[in-house]
Structures are given as C-alpha cells and as structure tokens.
Scaffold this active site. Structure first.
Site, PDB file in Angstrom:
ATOM      1  N   VAL A 164     -57.328  22.404  -0.152  1.00  0.00           N
ATOM      2  CA  VAL A 164     -57.495  23.732  -0.427  1.00  0.00           C
ATOM      3  C   VAL A 164     -56.544  24.506   0.312  1.00  0.00           C
ATOM      4  O   VAL A 164     -55.900  24.232   1.055  1.00  0.00           O
ATOM      5  CB  VAL A 164     -58.808  24.173  -0.106  1.00  0.00           C
ATOM      6  CG1 VAL A 164     -60.030  23.355  -0.942  1.00  0.00           C
ATOM      7  CG2 VAL A 164     -59.309  24.055   1.201  1.00  0.00           C
ATOM      8  N   GLU A 165     -56.497  25.910  -0.253  1.00  0.00           N
ATOM      9  CA  GLU A 165     -55.395  26.767   0.259  1.00  0.00           C
ATOM     10  C   GLU A 165     -54.336  26.535   0.487  1.00  0.00           C
ATOM     11  O   GLU A 165     -53.336  26.599   1.230  1.00  0.00           O
ATOM     12  CB  GLU A 165     -55.906  27.462   1.719  1.00  0.00           C
ATOM     13  CG  GLU A 165     -57.352  28.299   1.655  1.00  0.00           C
ATOM     14  CD  GLU A 165     -57.679  28.989   2.753  1.00  0.00           C
ATOM     15  OE1 GLU A 165     -56.853  29.041   3.666  1.00  0.00           O
ATOM     16  OE2 GLU A 165     -59.000  29.513   2.817  1.00  0.00           O
ATOM     17  N   GLY A 166     -53.573  25.628  -0.575  1.00  0.00           N
ATOM     18  CA  GLY A 166     -52.186  25.063  -0.816  1.00  0.00           C
ATOM     19  C   GLY A 166     -52.331  23.518  -0.198  1.00  0.00           C
ATOM     20  O   GLY A 166     -52.351  23.401   0.792  1.00  0.00           O
TER      21      GLY A 166
END
Length: 828
Positions: A499-501
């Site tokens: 997540v988040e990249g």
C-alpha cells in the site's frame, strides 16, 4: 602514469576552485602548471604544448559568453528541449509536490552537517506522553489480537474507547475538538498500537493520515471544516478515502472513475453539480465509514464552469448514505481484522459543494493528494512497521534466551546470533529514520522523496526482521493461536509492502526518478528554462551545473585517494562516528557525480533503465538511513552501550552503498565512463567497507537476550502485559526467571562433571526430573528448586503452541460472540 596524473591536476584544481573564484582562475592555474611541466623534458614538452593548446581552446569557449552560448549552450539546449518529454499536469503536480529537506544536501555532494546537527530531535509534550501512557496503554490492554481475529473485528468496548478518547482526531486542531498532536506523537501512537495488534493501529492510523481530515485541514472551505471536523474529532464520523481503482493501482493518476458537470436536483432544488461513476477497492474503513473522500476525474463537456473540458482529478467528500452509493461488503487483506472494502456508485449526482475546497478546487485533487501523501506516508507505515520490529526484537530476543536446544540456549548459537543481529540493528536504524522523518513533518516539511525512502526501506527491513524472528522461533511461529506472538505480524507484513505505493515501483521509479529532479540543485531549474524557451537562463544554469559536476568529480577523486581522512567536519561529532561522516561526504560527492553522468549520458532513457535508477535510489536512500542513525546516536547522548547497534547499522548501510555503486558501474551502458567512474571517482583505491564483523554482530545479539537499558531503549513503546497468561507477559517473566536460574544450572553441571552427582537414567519422559533428583541429593537447595520450578513453568508457557478440536469451526465461534463494531459511528 605520474606525468599523466600531474597533467590531470589543473582541471581538478580548477574544479575545486570553481564556484569560489572566477573562471579565469581555473584557466590561469592550468596555464602556469602545464607550462612548468612543459620545460621538464623534451618529448613531454611537446605533448604538454599540445595539451596546453587543447586546454586553452576549450577554456576559451567557456570563458567567452558568445562562443559558449553558440558552440556549447545552443546545441545542448536544443537537444535538451527535444529530449524533454511532454509532461501532463498530474506528472508536474507529482514532481512539484512536497518539499526538499535533508535529502537535498545528500544530493549536493557536500552535505552541510551543521544542518543535520541543527535539526531538533522530536520529543513528546507532557500531554502527548500522558496520552501514550494512559489512553494508548489502555487501548492495548483492551485489545486481544486473537479475540479480534476470531470476531474479524474489534469488540464494542475497543471501538468505543477509540472514539471516546479522541484517537480519530489526533491531527485535528483543538478548535474543532481534536487533540492537535504533533506528527511525532501520531507516529508514537501507531508504533505502540502495532506492538499489540494491527486492528486498532490501522483503525487509528487511517483517519489521521491521508484522508478527509487532513485534506479538509489544508484545503477545505470554512463551512466544510466546521461541518465535518468536530464530528471526525469526536468519533461521530468515521472517515475513509477512496482512491484505488481495480484498473489503476500504483498508477493512481490514471483512475478511470469520472464525473461530468451537469445540473440536477438536490434538496428539492435544481443546482449545478456532477454525475459521478466510480468503482474503488482496498478502501480501509469503508465498511464502517460515515463519510468518505472520493478521487475522480472531472469533465465539463458543456462548458458549464467556463473553463477546460478536462478539468482534472478532483476530490470530493461524500456521505456513506448518499443516494446511489454502494458500501457494505469487505475485503480480508491477508485475514487482517481492520475494516477494508470496496466503494461503488453509478451516475451518482453530487452538488459541487461536495468538492473539498469547493468548486474553486475542482481539478486540484492530484496536487492535494501528492502533498498530503508526502506527509502521511512519513508517519503511518513507518510507525506501524517499526512497531512490529520492536515487538520482534523484544520477544524473539527473550525467546532465544529461554528456549534450549542441544542443552544450550538457542541465542548462543552463531546462526541464531546472525538473525538476532539483523533484528536488533535494523530495528535501531528504522526507528531512527521513522523518528527523524516525523520530526521533519513537525518542522513544516512535506518531504516527498524522504517519505518514499522511509516507506520503502522501513517496510522492507521490517519484512527482514519479522522473517528472521520467525526463523528463530521456528515451530512456535507457524501455529496460529492466542499464544503466537508473531504469526499475525508475519501474515500482514506484505500489506505494508503493497500500500501507499508498491515497493517495487517506489524503488525503481520514485526514489531516484523523483529525487533526481526534486533534489538536484539544477535539473528542475533547467527543465523550467527549457519549457519557457529561455536559452539565456539555461546557459547560466548549465554553466553552474557543469562546474558542480566537475567539482564533485574532483572532490570524489581526491577523497577516494586519501580515504577521506582529511575531510573537515564543521560540527562536533562523537570520535567513534567521525569516520562515518567523512565517508558519507565522500559517497555523497561520488553519488552526485555519477547521478549527473547517468542523466547526462542516458537522458530520458534513464527512466526506462529502471534497474539502474533503482540502484541510484538505493545509494541516496542508504545515505539518508545512515545519517538518521548517526543523528539518533547523537540525540540520545552517545550511549556507549548502544554503540554496537549504531556501528552495525552504519557498516551495513556503507557496504550496501558500495554494492549499489558497483551495480550502477557494472551495468553502465557506456563502458569507458564505467571504467573511469570505478577507477578515478568512486573506488580509486578499492572499496573501503566489508560486511559487519562477526564480533560486532555478537555484541548486537547479546543486547537482545538480556535485560538492559539498551534493550529498553531499543524496544521502547512495546506493550508489556504483566499477565503471564499473555504470550508477551510470559516471555518477560520467563526471561527474568531463566537468568535467575542460570547460576543454578552451572552449579548442577559442575556437580555432574566432578562426579558429585549422577542423576541416573531418566525414563519417565519428564525433562525436569533431573532437578527433583538434584534437590533430593542435596545438590541444590529447596529455595533454588523453587526458582527452577518457576522457571520451568514459565518456560513451558513460552514454548507451548495452541491446538484446537479437529472439527473447530471458526465461523461458528464468531457467531457465538457478542456483536462487534457499532454501526457507522453510532454510540456502542
């Protein structure tokens, strides 16, 4: 070779002088030096005059403005403009989002260590510390991870505590009913909760990170803030943020979710609004949210807003029960307990007032998201993953002292020591990076590149730490149940990686790709000049850029030849860390030069050379991690007992930096440049670092398997229950009991070796029978036997694993439990 080296000295001397003296000083120094060499012999003189002519000719081009602009700048400017790709607004917003902080110094090739020394080390206020010691500690006590697993949710009392005590409004200012905590306090709360369970950690993390509250604080209208923020702060509102699409995960800028500006009915009146269709997934807290942020691309085909037809990505705030919104089902991310699910809608009409910031902010959503992500990504995942590392260091270290195999504590085996060493040093390093980066946010920074660095490296090293922990505890770790203190963390580690990249793309596309443009002193300015067709401005920047590159080449070469021993540091540092600062200065200069050579020779093709870009990003990242570790060591008072953790972490970073340099050079397309880079700039005398020594590793591992102030500092914030029926509580008690019994064990072994005690055959299958016989034989006293008996009881608690009836039905077990989370923000 000596003569050729001397011929090379003038440009190197000029490189060192350039930027501090006029350019003619460079030419003058070269003329004088080469002329002197010319009269040193006959044939060298001829060669010298030839070099002199070429040198003077080249310098004349650079010295005369008209010649330089005509012969040098103009063709470079033309090639640069042609090579510069067309940049969409979303790409431009992503590049310009956030701020440049300490990583910019590392990119300059000559870090200003005074800046690092001047950054304050984050501290909690009295109110923040009290919240951590009371409300957070109580939330940990209320949460039982196995119970949550069975329920697939947190109990009502846990939800109510989270809302009543203001956990959902930590970043919201006091004027709206929030706590107004610092970024560091937010990070500390997430770290501590993550040592207990991911359920409360993620539930608290998301509303205080990238989501409605943060977007409203920065971009919301006064009416939106007043309407939503008090409810979010009190827990009456539970937020989510819907960004990810099934067709656009890491490539979030290409989300297909779309809205069209149109007129429609709202609250009995026809108003100007937008009809939005969206299909989102992986949305944390979506199943229980009362309001969610929504990212979509807004179009205005009829020109109702009077501007572009493609307005751009827009963020709106949508109530969960708005007509047409579909929420309710959930995902199970690796069977994690925290709520996560899809959000959908087809032709959902929304008034323009739903746009965060109002109609004036239509099309500004991507910039809003990138700027907020730069701050939020610095806190959430680094905090949660450091929490898992601290839990692993505390528990696995204790387990390695309590658990015996081959009549020896497993922590004494060198193979286990290797794993314990990585656990301890990586935890120390990652906690340093987490803390320093949260402090940057509190200083007003939105460190876009640094946030990507800590997100990637902390989650990757957390994966290594938890994997090492699972290797040490073996069979204890692979059987899930209430006594397994590490299995759930092992299950959920990939969530942080994703997540988040996603980490693969973060490393290969962002760390250097974005860092090279944002952090480099000249590249962004050159791009801006090229886009404005400003050849004069480009000429000035290019001249400075060339000097910068040559300067770093010369400095890297000289520092490489001298081992960087003569690098002067403008700050007072610990004697034991001085060489690290000097070597990092050298590596910074070499990195700045090799980055320029890579960009200059490969141009836009470097973007497609993802492996090369990733290795360059590794160098920048590892320098940042090393400096964070050094900053922590200084900030904590240069604790001698902590030095092994610091030394191992720095040596590991330095060794990895060397490997990354080697990876770039070995795969550099231009082999001549590769040869020169290796022999003249990066490693003129070979690589200075090897892997950290076994002796140092032993010292690190020893810190984990016994109580000490260092162990307490390393694992601060781990929730430590006193109940020995809790697995972590049992480990803490068993560690102390084991240490108390070790002298008694030595006494028994000595009696056996001397022949004073012969236990005889042990036929009862009881591993503790020998102790009873020793007591009966008078080898140990009754009091000593009581200590052994307690140790054995606690040891058995620690090493036991859970078992269940063969027909155990988890779903049936859940159905017999009381209801869990309250409906969408209502009181429990």
């Amino acid at each position: 070779m000596v003569w050729l080296l001397l011929v090379c000295l003038p440009p190197l001397a000029g490189a060192l002088a350039y930027g501090r003296a006029p350019l003619f000083a460079w030419l003058l120094a070269g003329l004088v030096w080469i002329a002197a060499l010319g009269w040193a012999g006959d044939w060298p003189a001829l060669l010298t005059f030839l070099v002199l002519a070429l040198y003077a000719g080249a310098m004349s081009v650079f010295l005369v403005d008209s010649l330089r602009r005509q012969r040098v700048t103009a063709p470079i400017f033309k090639a640069f403009r042609n090579a510069l790709p067309t940049m969409s607004q979303t790409e431009k917003d992503a590049l310009e989002a956030g701020t440049v902080w300490w990583e910019g110094e590392l990119f300059k090739g000559n870090p200003d260590w005074r800046k690092l020394d001047g950054y304050p080390w984050p501290r909690l206020s009295e109110e923040e510390q009290a919240f951590l010691d009371n409300e957070v500690e109580e939330l940990c006590r209320l949460t039982n991870d196995w119970d949550c697993t069975q329920r697939q949710d947190m109990p009502l009392e846990v939800w109510q505590h989270i809302k009543d005590k203001g956990f959902l409004g930590m970043i919201i200012p006091r004027e709206y009913g929030g706590k107004g905590f610092s970024a560091y306090a937010h990070s500390q709360v997430i770290t501590k909760l993550s040592t207990r369970s991911s359920a409360p950690a993620v539930t608290v993390m998301v509303p205080n990170s990238l989501g409605p509250a943060e977007l409203l604080l920065h971009y919301g209208t006064p009416e939106q803030k007043q309407h939503y923020l008090p409810g979010l702060a009190s827990g009456r509102e539970i937020p989510a943020f819907a960004l990810t699409s099934p067709w656009a995960g890491s490539d979030a800028a290409s989300i297909p979710d779309a809205g069209v500006v149109c007129k429609g009915m709202w609250q009995g009146e026809e108003v100007l609004g937008m009809r939005v269709s969206f299909d989102k997934r992986y949305i944390t807290l979506a199943p229980v949210c009362t309001v969610f942020g929504l990212a979509f691309r807004l179009y205005d085909p009829d020109g109702l807003l009077g501007g572009e037809q493609d307005i751009g990505i827009t963020c709106a705030l949508v109530p969960h029960d708005h007509p047409g919104v579909d929420i309710g089902r959930r995902h199970f991310p690796l069977n994690a307990v925290w709520m996560n699910g899809p959000v959908r809608g087809k032709d959902v009409f929304m008034p323009l007032d739903f746009i965060i910031g109002g109609p004036a902010m239509a099309g500004q959503g991507w910039r809003m998201l990138m700027e907020c992500l730069a701050a939020g990504r610095s806190i959430s995942l680094p905090g949660s993953n450091v929490g898992m590392q601290k839990l692993t260091a505390r528990t696995v270290g204790a387990y390695a002292r309590v658990r015996y195999q081959f009549r020896t504590q497993i922590g004494r085996f060198e193979g286990v020591e290797e794993a314990l060493t990585r656990i301890g040093a990586n935890t120390y390093l990652c906690d340093a990076a987490r803390t320093m980066t949260a402090g940057a946010v509190d200083l007003g920074e939105k460190p876009a590149v640094v946030s990507a660095i800590v997100k990637y490296h902390v989650t990757e090293r957390a994966r290594q730490v938890v994997n090492d922990g699972m290797d040490v505890i073996g069979g204890k770790g692979i059987c899930l149940g209430p006594q397994n203190f590490l299995g759930r963390a092992y299950q959920q580690i990939p969530v942080g990686i994703t997540v988040e990249g996603a980490n693969i793309l973060t490393r290969s596309l962002i760390l250097f790709g974005q860092g090279a443009i944002r952090c480099h002193p000249f590249v962004l300015a050159e791009m801006d000049a090229a886009q404005r067709n400003d050849e004069g401005g480009f000429d000035h920047i290019l001249r400075e850029h060339v000097a910068f590159t040559v300067n770093n080449a010369g400095r890297a070469f000289v520092m490489g030849l001298t081992g960087s021993h003569f690098v002067k540091l403008p700050v007072d540092v610990a004697p034991e860390t001085r060489r690290y600062y000097q070597q990092l200065t050298r590596f910074s200069a070499a990195f700045a030069f090799i980055a320029d050579i890579s960009m200059g020779t490969l141009g836009g093709a470097l973007k497609r050379k993802e492996k090369l870009s990733a290795r360059l990003g590794d160098i920048l990242s590892l320098m940042y991690l090393a400096t964070a570790t050094l900053k922590r060591y200084e900030a904590e008072g240069r604790q001698p007992a902590d030095a092994p953790l610091m030394h191992w972490a720095i040596w590991d970073c330095m060794f990895r930096i060397q490997l990354a340099f080697e990876g770039v050079i070995a795969n550099f397309p231009n082999k001549l440049f590769a040869f020169l880079l290796r022999r003249l700039v990066v490693f003129p005398l070979g690589r200075p670092y090897v892997v950290p020594s076994d002796r140092l590793g032993h010292d690190v591992a020893a810190l984990l398997i016994g109580p000490s102030a260092t162990r307490d500092r390393l694992t601060a914030d781990v929730h430590l229950p006193e109940d020995v029926e809790e697995p972590v509580g049992a480990l803490e008690a068993a560690l102390l009991a084991t240490i108390a019994v070790e002298p008694i064990e030595d006494k028994l072994k000595q009696a056996q070796r001397s022949g004073a005690f012969q236990p005889g055959l042990m036929t009862g299958g009881d591993v503790d029978e020998v102790w009873r016989r020793a007591r009966d034989a008078g080898v140990i006293t009754d009091d000593e036997y009581l200590l052994v008996e307690r140790r054995n009881m606690l040891r058995d608690k620690v090493i036991r694993v859970d078992d269940f009836p063969y027909d155990f039905d988890q779903r049936a077990a859940v159905e017999t439990m009381p209801a869990a989370s309250p409906a969408r923000g209502e009181a429990a």
